[in-house]
Design an enzyme around this catalytic site. Structure first.
Site, PDB file in Angstrom:
ATOM      1  N   PHE A  42       0.829  -1.147   0.045  1.00 55.54           N
ATOM      2  CA  PHE A  42      -0.114   0.166   0.079  1.00 55.54           C
ATOM      3  C   PHE A  42       0.891   1.246  -0.069  1.00 55.54           C
ATOM      4  O   PHE A  42       1.760   1.532   0.745  1.00 55.54           O
ATOM      5  CB  PHE A  42      -1.013   0.138   1.324  1.00 55.54           C
ATOM      6  CG  PHE A  42      -1.797   1.007   0.863  1.00 55.54           C
ATOM      7  CD1 PHE A  42      -3.126   1.230   0.609  1.00 55.54           C
ATOM      8  CD2 PHE A  42      -1.614   2.367   1.758  1.00 55.54           C
ATOM      9  CE1 PHE A  42      -3.952   2.267   0.509  1.00 55.54           C
ATOM     10  CE2 PHE A  42      -2.180   3.430   1.673  1.00 55.54           C
ATOM     11  CZ  PHE A  42      -3.844   3.401   1.010  1.00 55.54           C
ATOM     12  N   ASP A  55       9.838   2.435   1.018  1.00 56.82           N
ATOM     13  CA  ASP A  55       8.724   3.123   1.608  1.00 56.82           C
ATOM     14  C   ASP A  55       8.869   2.932   3.208  1.00 56.82           C
ATOM     15  O   ASP A  55       8.522   1.878   3.553  1.00 56.82           O
ATOM     16  CB  ASP A  55       7.448   2.436   1.185  1.00 56.82           C
ATOM     17  CG  ASP A  55       6.213   3.569   1.540  1.00 56.82           C
ATOM     18  OD1 ASP A  55       6.435   4.149   2.592  1.00 56.82           O
ATOM     19  OD2 ASP A  55       5.380   3.121   1.035  1.00 56.82           O
ATOM     20  N   LYS A  60       4.108  10.366   8.024  1.00 50.42           N
ATOM     21  CA  LYS A  60       3.565   9.886   9.399  1.00 50.42           C
ATOM     22  C   LYS A  60       4.141  10.438  10.664  1.00 50.42           C
ATOM     23  O   LYS A  60       4.015  11.658  11.050  1.00 50.42           O
ATOM     24  CB  LYS A  60       3.303   8.519   9.467  1.00 50.42           C
ATOM     25  CG  LYS A  60       2.161   7.832   8.433  1.00 50.42           C
ATOM     26  CD  LYS A  60       1.796   6.425   8.863  1.00 50.42           C
ATOM     27  CE  LYS A  60       0.735   6.080   7.810  1.00 50.42           C
ATOM     28  NZ  LYS A  60      -0.509   6.613   7.886  1.00 50.42           N
TER      29      LYS A  60
END
Length: 407
Positions: free
Chosen positions: A139, A226, A255
C-alpha cells in the site's frame, strides 16, 4: 448567555463526504497515550493516529515549540528559502547516511515523488517506458499512480484504467523477482515497504532486502524503500531497513516525522540526489515553517528521550505479553501469528475481525484492523510497559471472545 451542551453529543458528519467507515466517536483532547472523546470517555491510544503521534498527545516540549512557531510564521511558500528545511534535511541525512531531501505534506506525496524520480531516472538513461517492481499486498497511497503501485484490488476497484509501468512480485522471493525482471531492459527501480502496514504488518526479510540491494547495484536500478509507516523509530531503529544493514537510493517518509503535523519527505542517496532539477517537482504546503519545526522538535525529543531503545524494549514486552496471553489460540492456529518489530505489531487471526474495532473502543482501547484479519497496534513511541500490559488486558479477552463466536 451560553447554552449548556447536552449530556451526550453524537459524533456525526452530515456534510463531510462519506469516505471513511468511522466509529461513532469524536475525540476532544489527549494527554500522553490517552485520549478523551467529546463525551468524556477515556481511551488508551493503541493506534497513535495510525503511527503518526510519535510523542503522544500534548507533549510538554513539542506543544510550546509549535505555539512559538505559530506566533512567528506558519507558511511562506517555496519561492523562498525556509531555514527549517535545511535543519531538518541535514538531520535526516545524518540519520540515514543519504544525501538530500525533498519535503512534501503526506506519505502519498512522498511516494508519488519517488515514482517520478524513478521514471525520470529511466528517461535520463534513454528508457522510453520505465517499469518499477512493486509488491503483492503493498500500500503506497490513493492517488492514481500510488494506487497503481499498491497491491490491493479492493482499493483499486472502480478507478481504472490504472497507470502502467509496474511489475508485481510476491514478498521475500528472490527467484520470483529475478524471473519477473529477467531480460527486461525497462526496469528502473524496486519499490517496497520494509514492513507492509496496510497489507497486514508483513516484514521484508533482512536477507531478502540485502539481495535486492545487490540486484539493484548489479542492474543499475534504484532501490526505493517506503518507510512512511515503519520509519521514524517505530521498530527501534530510525528506519526499518536499517535492521538489514542496507541503504536505499530513495526513501519516502511521513506519518511519525511531525508527531501529528502533516509532513512528508523523500530522502535521496547519491544515485538519486540530483535527478530532480528546478521545475521537475514541487509542492505548495510541503516544507513550510510549521511542519519543519514539528519535524525538528520531534527528532530532537526522540534523541533526548532515547525513544528508539524505548520503542524496541516496550515493543518486545508487548509482543511477548500478547504471545503468552494468546498461547492457546496460537497453538490451535486460531491466532496465526503475532508479527512485527518494536511498536509496529500485527495479530493475525484466522477469521475476519473488523468488529473488534468497536468492541475495543467500547472497552477503552483504540486500534485498527488491516487486511481484514490483522489487528494492528502502532501506539505512540512513549508507551510505557504498564500501558502495554493494559492493552493486553483489554484486547486479549476480546480476541478470545471473537474467536469463540466464529468457530
Amino acid at each position: 448567555m451560553t447554552t449548556a451542551l447536552p449530556a451526550h453529543i453524537e459524533a456525526a458528519s452530515a456534510h463531510v463526504m462519506n469516505t471513511y467507515g468511522r466509529l461513532p466517536i469524536a475525540l476532544s483532547h489527549g494527554q500522553g497515550c490517552r485520549v478523551w472523546d467529546i463525551n468524556g470517555k477515556a481511551y488508551l491510544d493503541g493506534l497513535g493516529g495510525i503511527a503518526v503521534n510519535t510523542l503522544g498527545h500534548n507533549h510538554p516540549r513539542l506543544v510550546p515549540a509549535l505555539q512559538d512557531q505559530v506566533a512567528k510564521i506558519i507558511h511562506s511558500s517555496n519561492y523562498y528559502h525556509v531555514p527549517g528545511q535545511e535543519v531538518l534535511a541535514a538531520k535526516l541525512v545524518e540519520l540515514s547516511g543519504m544525501t538530500n531531501v525533498f519535503f512534501c505534506s503526506t506519505g502519498l506525496e512522498a511516494n508519488e515523488a519517488a515514482l517520478k524520480l524513478a521514471r525520470k531516472f529511466g528517461h535520463d538513461k534513454g528508457i522510453e517506458r520505465p517499469e518499477i517492481v512493486v509488491y503483492e499486498k503493498a500500500f503506497h497511497g490513493r492517488s492514481i499512480a500510488t494506487l497503481s503501485a499498491t497491491g490491493n484490488p479492493k482499493v483499486q476497484a472502480g478507478f481504472g484504467p490504472l497507470v502502467e509501468g509496474f511489475i508485481r512480485v510476491p514478498l521475500n522471493d528472490v527467484a520470483a523477482l529475478q524471473a519477473a525482471t529477467a531480460g527486461n531492459p525497462n526496469v528502473v527501480a524496486v519499490f517496497f515497504e520494509a514492513i507492509q502496514g496496510e497489507g497486514g504488518i508483513n516484514p521484508m526479510d533482512a536477507g531478502y532486502m540485502q539481495e535486492i540491494r545487490k540486484l539493484c547495484d548489479q542492474n543499475d536500478w534504484l532501490l526505493m524503500i517506503d518507510e512512511v509507516q515503519c520509519g521514524m523509530g517505530r521498530t527501534g531503529k530510525w528506519f526499518a531497513h536499517q535492521w538489514a544493514g542496507i541503504q536505499p537510493d530513495v526513501m519516502p517518509l511521513a506519518k511519525g516525522l511531525g508527531s501529528g503535523v502533516p509532513i512528508g519527505a523523500v530522502v535521496a542517496g547519491p544515485k538519486a540526489a540530483h535527478i530532480f532539477g528546478p521545475g521537475n517537482h514541487g509542492t505548495t504546503f510541503g516544507g513550510n515553517p510549521l511542519a519543519m519545526r514539528a519535524g525538528i522538535e520531534t527528532v530532537k525529543i526522540m534523541e533526548e528521550d532515547g525513544l528508539l531503545a524505548h520503542a524496541a524494549k516496550v515493543g518486545d514486552h508487548l509482543k511477548a505479553a500478547l504471545g503468552r496471553e494468546l498461547a492457546a489460540e496460537i497453538k490451535t492456529g486460531r491466532v496465526k501469528e503475532i508479527r512485527g518489530f518494536g511498536l509496529m505489531l500485527g495479530i493475525d487471526l484466522a477469521v475476519p475481525c473488523g468488529e473488534i474495532l468497536q468492541r475495543a473502543a467500547d472497552n477503552g482501547l483504540l486500534l485498527s484492523v488491516t487486511a481484514d484479519s490483522v489487528i494492528r497496534l502502532v501506539p505512540p513511541l512513549i508507551l510505557s510497559e504498564a500501558e502495554a500490559d493494559e492493552i493486553v488486558a483489554i484486547l486479549c479477552p476480546l480476541i478470545k471472545q471473537l474467536l469463540a463466536e466464529k468457530p
